[in-house]
Enzyme design. Structure first.
Site, PDB file in Angstrom:
ATOM      1  N   TYR A 159      35.378  51.488  47.336  1.00 43.55           N
ATOM      2  CA  TYR A 159      35.876  50.193  47.442  1.00 43.55           C
ATOM      3  C   TYR A 159      37.374  50.207  47.392  1.00 43.55           C
ATOM      4  CZ  TYR A 159      36.613  45.623  45.571  1.00 43.55           C
ATOM      5  OH  TYR A 159      36.911  44.333  45.324  1.00 43.55           O
ATOM      6  N   ASP A 160      37.956  50.971  46.573  1.00 45.86           N
ATOM      7  CA  ASP A 160      39.518  50.939  46.383  1.00 45.86           C
ATOM      8  C   ASP A 160      40.384  51.354  47.779  1.00 45.86           C
ATOM      9  OD1 ASP A 160      38.635  50.638  44.005  1.00 45.86           O
ATOM     10  OD2 ASP A 160      39.888  52.331  42.911  1.00 45.86           O
ATOM     11  N   ASN A 188      40.511  40.443  38.220  1.00 48.61           N
ATOM     12  CA  ASN A 188      39.186  40.100  37.675  1.00 48.61           C
ATOM     13  C   ASN A 188      39.043  38.559  37.499  1.00 48.61           C
ATOM     14  OD1 ASN A 188      40.127  42.916  36.880  1.00 48.61           O
ATOM     15  ND2 ASN A 188      38.033  42.831  36.195  1.00 48.61           N
ATOM     16  N   ARG A 200      29.159  43.109  36.778  1.00 50.26           N
ATOM     17  CA  ARG A 200      30.209  42.983  36.298  1.00 50.26           C
ATOM     18  C   ARG A 200      30.368  42.586  34.651  1.00 50.26           C
ATOM     19  NH1 ARG A 200      33.309  40.724  41.461  1.00 50.26           N
ATOM     20  NH2 ARG A 200      31.299  39.907  41.837  1.00 50.26           N
ATOM     21  N   GLN A 218      31.301  49.227  27.150  1.00 47.81           N
ATOM     22  CA  GLN A 218      31.629  50.706  27.547  1.00 47.81           C
ATOM     23  C   GLN A 218      32.430  51.284  26.835  1.00 47.81           C
ATOM     24  OE1 GLN A 218      31.648  51.235  31.758  1.00 47.81           O
ATOM     25  NE2 GLN A 218      29.924  49.904  32.084  1.00 47.81           N
ATOM     26  N   GLN A 223      39.685  49.186  26.670  1.00 45.00           N
ATOM     27  CA  GLN A 223      40.303  49.124  27.890  1.00 45.00           C
ATOM     28  C   GLN A 223      40.569  47.381  27.846  1.00 45.00           C
ATOM     29  OE1 GLN A 223      37.182  50.000  27.313  1.00 45.00           O
ATOM     30  NE2 GLN A 223      35.584  49.334  28.650  1.00 45.00           N
ATOM     31  N   PRO A 286      39.552  51.976  35.143  1.00 41.52           N
ATOM     32  CA  PRO A 286      40.979  51.706  34.763  1.00 41.52           C
ATOM     33  C   PRO A 286      41.104  51.296  33.107  1.00 41.52           C
ATOM     34  CG  PRO A 286      40.430  50.698  36.707  1.00 41.52           C
ATOM     35  CD  PRO A 286      39.045  51.202  36.073  1.00 41.52           C
ATOM     36  N   ARG A 289      44.820  46.638  32.825  1.00 43.77           N
ATOM     37  CA  ARG A 289      45.287  45.714  33.987  1.00 43.77           C
ATOM     38  C   ARG A 289      45.787  44.254  33.718  1.00 43.77           C
ATOM     39  NH1 ARG A 289      40.126  45.494  37.555  1.00 43.77           N
ATOM     40  NH2 ARG A 289      40.409  47.679  38.359  1.00 43.77           N
TER      41      ARG A 289
HETATM   42  P1  NAD Z   1      30.509  38.791  46.375  1.00 42.71           P
HETATM   43  O1  NAD Z   1      29.705  39.943  46.498  1.00 42.71           O
HETATM   44  O2  NAD Z   1      29.821  37.316  45.698  1.00 42.71           O
HETATM   45  O3  NAD Z   1      31.113  38.293  47.858  1.00 42.71           O
HETATM   46  C1  NAD Z   1      31.004  38.769  48.863  1.00 42.71           C
HETATM   47  C2  NAD Z   1      30.428  38.189  50.147  1.00 42.71           C
HETATM   48  O4  NAD Z   1      30.479  38.932  51.323  1.00 42.71           O
HETATM   49  C3  NAD Z   1      28.799  38.361  49.864  1.00 42.71           C
HETATM   50  O5  NAD Z   1      28.439  36.656  49.963  1.00 42.71           O
HETATM   51  C4  NAD Z   1      28.302  39.209  50.950  1.00 42.71           C
HETATM   52  O6  NAD Z   1      26.956  39.068  51.185  1.00 42.71           O
HETATM   53  C5  NAD Z   1      29.337  39.366  51.826  1.00 42.71           C
HETATM   54  N1  NAD Z   1      29.479  40.358  52.815  1.00 42.71           N
HETATM   55  C6  NAD Z   1      29.112  41.692  52.301  1.00 42.71           C
HETATM   56  N2  NAD Z   1      29.379  42.493  53.519  1.00 42.71           N
HETATM   57  C7  NAD Z   1      29.234  41.963  54.391  1.00 42.71           C
HETATM   58  C8  NAD Z   1      29.033  42.170  55.780  1.00 42.71           C
HETATM   59  N3  NAD Z   1      29.152  43.452  56.295  1.00 42.71           N
HETATM   60  N4  NAD Z   1      28.864  41.136  56.917  1.00 42.71           N
HETATM   61  C9  NAD Z   1      28.958  39.674  56.316  1.00 42.71           C
HETATM   62  N5  NAD Z   1      28.898  39.517  54.954  1.00 42.71           N
HETATM   63  C10 NAD Z   1      29.096  40.520  54.253  1.00 42.71           C
HETATM   64  O7  NAD Z   1      31.906  39.227  45.675  1.00 42.71           O
HETATM   65  P2  NAD Z   1      33.142  38.367  45.281  1.00 42.71           P
HETATM   66  O8  NAD Z   1      33.431  38.653  43.686  1.00 42.71           O
HETATM   67  O9  NAD Z   1      33.066  36.881  45.460  1.00 42.71           O
HETATM   68  O10 NAD Z   1      34.232  38.899  46.243  1.00 42.71           O
HETATM   69  C11 NAD Z   1      34.695  38.209  47.151  1.00 42.71           C
HETATM   70  C12 NAD Z   1      35.997  38.872  47.721  1.00 42.71           C
HETATM   71  O11 NAD Z   1      36.959  38.914  46.726  1.00 42.71           O
HETATM   72  C13 NAD Z   1      35.711  40.490  48.124  1.00 42.71           C
HETATM   73  O12 NAD Z   1      36.344  40.865  49.274  1.00 42.71           O
HETATM   74  C14 NAD Z   1      36.351  41.202  46.972  1.00 42.71           C
HETATM   75  O13 NAD Z   1      36.737  42.365  47.240  1.00 42.71           O
HETATM   76  C15 NAD Z   1      37.432  40.258  46.551  1.00 42.71           C
HETATM   77  N6  NAD Z   1      37.786  40.393  45.123  1.00 42.71           N
HETATM   78  C16 NAD Z   1      37.235  39.840  44.236  1.00 42.71           C
HETATM   79  C17 NAD Z   1      37.310  39.883  42.873  1.00 42.71           C
HETATM   80  C18 NAD Z   1      36.743  39.450  41.627  1.00 42.71           C
HETATM   81  O14 NAD Z   1      37.004  39.469  40.514  1.00 42.71           O
HETATM   82  N7  NAD Z   1      35.491  38.641  41.871  1.00 42.71           N
HETATM   83  C19 NAD Z   1      38.604  40.888  42.370  1.00 42.71           C
HETATM   84  C20 NAD Z   1      39.211  41.487  43.507  1.00 42.71           C
HETATM   85  C21 NAD Z   1      38.998  41.378  44.953  1.00 42.71           C
HETATM   86  N1  UDP Z   2      32.167  46.816  31.259  1.00 48.49           N
HETATM   87  C1  UDP Z   2      31.628  46.915  29.838  1.00 48.49           C
HETATM   88  N2  UDP Z   2      30.148  46.803  29.935  1.00 48.49           N
HETATM   89  C2  UDP Z   2      29.412  46.310  30.983  1.00 48.49           C
HETATM   90  C3  UDP Z   2      30.089  46.022  32.283  1.00 48.49           C
HETATM   91  C4  UDP Z   2      31.489  46.484  32.435  1.00 48.49           C
HETATM   92  O1  UDP Z   2      32.033  47.145  28.915  1.00 48.49           O
HETATM   93  O2  UDP Z   2      28.180  46.130  31.095  1.00 48.49           O
HETATM   94  C5  UDP Z   2      33.812  47.070  31.158  1.00 48.49           C
HETATM   95  C6  UDP Z   2      34.132  48.070  32.061  1.00 48.49           C
HETATM   96  O3  UDP Z   2      33.924  49.482  31.598  1.00 48.49           O
HETATM   97  C7  UDP Z   2      35.432  47.890  32.464  1.00 48.49           C
HETATM   98  C8  UDP Z   2      35.552  46.451  32.282  1.00 48.49           C
HETATM   99  O4  UDP Z   2      34.369  45.889  31.597  1.00 48.49           O
HETATM  100  O5  UDP Z   2      36.378  48.482  31.684  1.00 48.49           O
HETATM  101  C9  UDP Z   2      35.628  45.396  33.506  1.00 48.49           C
HETATM  102  O6  UDP Z   2      34.478  45.907  34.566  1.00 48.49           O
HETATM  103  P1  UDP Z   2      34.080  44.730  35.535  1.00 48.49           P
HETATM  104  O7  UDP Z   2      32.749  45.616  36.092  1.00 48.49           O
HETATM  105  O8  UDP Z   2      33.779  43.674  35.088  1.00 48.49           O
HETATM  106  O9  UDP Z   2      35.307  44.877  36.710  1.00 48.49           O
HETATM  107  P2  UDP Z   2      36.316  46.013  37.292  1.00 48.49           P
HETATM  108  O10 UDP Z   2      37.692  45.570  36.608  1.00 48.49           O
HETATM  109  O11 UDP Z   2      35.969  47.461  36.451  1.00 48.49           O
HETATM  110  O12 UDP Z   2      36.186  45.945  38.453  1.00 48.49           O
END
Ligand code: NAD
Ligand code: UDP
Length: 321
Positions: A159-160, A188, A200, A218, A223, A286, A289
């Site tokens: 992912y990263d 987040n 999450r 966890q 954290q 991590p 953050r």
């Molecule tokens: P989500 O999984 O609810 O939304 C992602 C959407 O992308 C889903 O509807 C999924 O079906 C679609 N998708 C994935 N692969 C695809 C593909 N190959 N073709 C077409 N559609 C595809 O996740 P989210 O939390 O709403 O995240 C949305 C975006 O924001 C992502 O790019 C994620 O990396 C970014 N983001 C979210 C967070 C957060 O805290 N929610 C944090 C950082 C970045």
């Molecule tokens: N976490 C937890 N219990 C859970 C899921 C997550 O304690 O059931 C912790 C995880 O170890 C991390 C933080 O919550 O430190 C945030 O995790 P999340 O998956 O929500 O997002 P991330 O920031 O790691 O992408």
């Protein structure tokens, strides 16, 4: 600092991943401005429920397709787009183990396909990046100038590194093609439409609290994360879209909580009697953050408005329905 609205009535916007949690809220906000919106989604982690309320909205079209196959030929995709928001990607750490190749593909092939389309359309391209670009940060809070501390072969790297590749690709197209681009680094974010079982912390803790079972914190729970209610993030994304900034720009809040504090707060707000249970910590998790929001504030006039108690209360209400 006031950013003038650049995209509204008459503009065509493509949102990849539009049936996902965050992107579906972005779709709603763009429709509320009068835009025409086409969402492309393959539902790998998204849900039809997130867009069900748009079934009779004439300015919204869903194209069901996997972006990693390129954009399909579909009447909704023929006409030029004014802006493309690339938001498709599984995003939960539990998906990093379950969907590694899908994440790598959508963050590479998918990104390139949409960048090519943005060049063809002379569209503004906004890329949804992540605080994960900073990995397990050694600088706190994290400014955009920090290059990060990512384990390139760890469990989170699919992912990263896919997001870091997407950032590199976006900047490459910006420099080489002169493409109008923007990168937002999202911290987040939580709110209605998250999947209760997406793994999450917030949806997991809320589901556990509502079911009266132990909250699985966890490690020691020391954290931290800085949590953002989805409405604040959507406002930040639209400010960046309307601006001419390239970024990357952090979007989030300074509401930094330990995971133990988060779990305790959710138990209190849900009126639950669930105990807290310490469980094994995920690898490469991590330690802390928090975004440095200086750029978002000075360049976009962004200011988060929803505090953790209010946002979590709204999210608990959604999950309790
Ligand atoms: P989500 O999984 O609810 O939304 C992602 C959407 O992308 C889903 O509807 C999924 O079906 C679609 N998708 C994935 N692969 C695809 C593909 N190959 N073709 C077409 N559609 C595809 O996740 P989210 O939390 O709403 O995240 C949305 C975006 O924001 C992502 O790019 C994620 O990396 C970014 N983001 C979210 C967070 C957060 O805290 N929610 C944090 C950082 C970045
Ligand atoms: N976490 C937890 N219990 C859970 C899921 C997550 O304690 O059931 C912790 C995880 O170890 C991390 C933080 O919550 O430190 C945030 O995790 P999340 O998956 O929500 O997002 P991330 O920031 O790691 O992408």
């Amino acid at each position: 600092m006031a950013i003038e609205q650049r995209f509204g009535a008459g503009h065509r916007i493509l949102v990849s991943g539009g049936a996902g949690f965050v992107p579906s809220h972005v779709v709603d906000a763009l429709l509320a401005r009068g835009c025409q919106v086409v969402a492309v989604d393959n539902f790998i982690t998204g849900s039809r429920d997130n867009i069900a309320h748009l079934a009779s909205e004439p300015r919204f079209t869903l194209v069901e397709a996997d972006l990693t196959q390129g954009l399909p030929s579909d009447p909704a995709l023929t006409e030029r787009f004014d802006a493309i928001l690339h938001m498709a990607s599984p995003a939960s750490p539990t998906d990093f183990a379950k969907l590694p190749t899908e994440i790598l593909r959508v963050g590479s092939i998918g990104t390139l396909a949409l960048l090519d389309r943005a060049v063809a359309d002379s569209a503004r391209f906004l890329m949804a990046s992540t605080s994960e670009a900073y990995g397990d940060p050694e600088v706190h809070p994290q400014p955009e100038s920090y290059w990060g501390n990512v384990n390139p072969i760890g469990i989170r790297s699919v992912y990263d590194e896919a997001k870091r590749f997407s950032e590199a690709a976006t900047m490459g197209y910006h420099r080489f093609h002169g493409l109008d681009t923007a990168i937002v680094r999202i911290f987040n974010t939580y709110g209605p439409r998250m999947r209760p079982d997406d793994g999450r912390a917030i949806p997991t803790f809320i589901s556990q609290a509502l079911h009266g079972v132990p909250l699985t914190v966890q490690g020691t729970g020391a954290q931290t994360r800085s949590i953002t209610y989805v409405d604040d993030l959507v406002r930040g994304i639209l400010l960046l879209l309307d601006s001419t900034e390239t970024g990357p720009i952090n979007c989030g809040t300074e509401h930094e909580l330990t995971m133990l504090e988060l779990a305790e707060l959710i138990v209190k707000l849900a009126g639950s009697s669930s105990p807290i249970q310490l469980v094994e910590r995920a690898a490469d998790d991590p330690e802390k953050r928090r975004p440095d929001l200086t750029l978002a504030r000075t360049l976009l006039g962004y200011e988060p408005q929803v505090g953790p108690e209010e946002g979590l209360r709204r999210t608990i209400d959604f999950f309790a329905k």
